[in-house]
Design a protein around this motif. Structure first.
Motif, short mmCIF file in Angstrom:
data_model
loop_
_atom_site.label_atom_id
_atom_site.label_comp_id
_atom_site.label_asym_id
_atom_site.label_seq_id
_atom_site.Cartn_x
_atom_site.Cartn_y
_atom_site.Cartn_z
N GLY A 96 1.55 -3.21 3.83
CA GLY A 96 1.58 -2.06 2.93
C GLY A 96 2.45 -2.28 1.72
N GLY A 97 3.46 -3.06 1.83
CA GLY A 97 4.31 -3.37 0.69
C GLY A 97 4.43 -4.88 0.56
N PRO A 98 4.02 -5.45 -0.56
CA PRO A 98 3.54 -4.80 -1.77
C PRO A 98 2.14 -4.19 -1.63
N MET A 99 1.70 -3.53 -2.72
CA MET A 99 0.40 -2.87 -2.71
C MET A 99 -0.74 -3.87 -2.56
N LEU A 100 -1.89 -3.32 -2.17
CA LEU A 100 -3.16 -4.03 -2.05
C LEU A 100 -3.19 -5.00 -0.87
N GLU A 101 -2.31 -4.80 0.10
CA GLU A 101 -2.45 -5.52 1.37
C GLU A 101 -3.48 -4.82 2.28
#
Length: 286
Positions: A103-108
């Motif tokens: 979830g962190g970073p985005m777009l996982e």
């Protein structure tokens, strides 16, 4: 090849078969991320909130010029944002003892390659939205999800929905898609998937007293081959309250805490005519 005779002597006519070369350029399929401009929103209440199929709530791409949609605009149409963005994070410890977070970073989080694996949207009154009613007559109630699939095997799709709000947006995304594994994240961080699939349900209401509420529900399923331990679910929220075009709204933000418990009147108890008691119940966190 053919041959002919004439006054000018022997002639030869040669015919060669045509040779055609068809070149096909293979373009890898890419999942349809619902993060661009003019995308799905919760908008039935007094606010407008962007919904994606990548584990992101709100518009995280306004400053990048990708989307001008509201993030969590309240009141709707005012240009005032009550949220920068929010992201679903899920952490766990694998069988090898390694702790990992998705979830962190985005777009996982990514949807599948299916063309229709996008955010789906419906309103109360649409087909299948009557809650606690057996709308398809199969003896079960609210057994379907808004996902374009035949969940109960009766040949119909999205006909008897678990419809909790007056507006519903649903999305399904995963952390093990090849697009998320091979993506170049800031700082060179490598994504290590946990094998998770998430069904997200986002709800809003138009009725008085609920017009400023956005509800999120996440159903997380382990689709991987390993047992996960110490699973934690959280939401990272960038609480940046500002005008959409302002760049320094975070400098004057303040965080407050509210007691989520409420007291509900349940009626009045009367014993004969001499004793009367009002009955209340408290609902909230323990």
């Amino acid at each position: 090849m053919s041959r002919g005779n004439g006054k000018w002597g022997r002639r030869w006519r040669c015919t060669f078969p045509g040779i055609f070369v068809l070149c096909v350029s293979a373009t890898p399929a890419v999942a349809k991320l619902d993060i661009a401009d003019q995308g799905p929103q919760l908008d039935i209440g007094r606010f407008a909130m962007r919904i994606t199929n990548a584990g992101i709530m709100g518009n995280a791409f306004f400053d990048r010029g990708l989307s001008g949609d509201p993030s969590f605009e309240f009141p709707r149409g005012s240009g005032h944002e009550a949220l920068g963005r929010a992201e679903l994070w899920v952490g766990a410890r694998g069988e090898d003892g390694r702790q990992t977070v998705t979830g962190g970073p985005m777009l996982e989080w990514r949807p599948s390659l299916a063309e229709d694996d996008r955010v789906r949207q419906a309103y109360l009154g649409s087909r299948g939205s009557r809650i606690t009613i057996d709308e398809d007559g199969d003896g079960r109630v609210d057994e379907e999800s808004l996902n374009g699939l035949d969940d109960d095997g009766d040949g119909e799709i999205d006909e008897d929905l678990d419809f909790q709000g007056e507006e519903l947006c649903t999305a399904i995304y995963r952390d093990y898609r090849r697009e998320s594994i091979d993506y170049a994240y800031p700082g060179g961080e490598r994504h290590i998937p946990l094998g998770l699939e998430v069904e997200q349900k986002s709800m809003a209401w138009a009725r008085a007293g609920f017009q400023g509420i956005a509800s999120m529900r996440f159903h997380v399923t382990n689709r991987g081959t390993q047992i996960l331990h110490d699973v934690r679910l959280g939401v990272y929220a960038d609480l940046d309250s500002r005008l959409r075009a302002a760049g320094n709204g975070h400098l004057d933000d303040q965080v407050g805490y509210m007691d989520p418990s409420i007291t509900v009147f349940e009626g009045r108890s009367v014993l004969e005519t001499d004793w009367v008691k009002n009955c209340f119940a408290s609902v909230g966190t323990p």
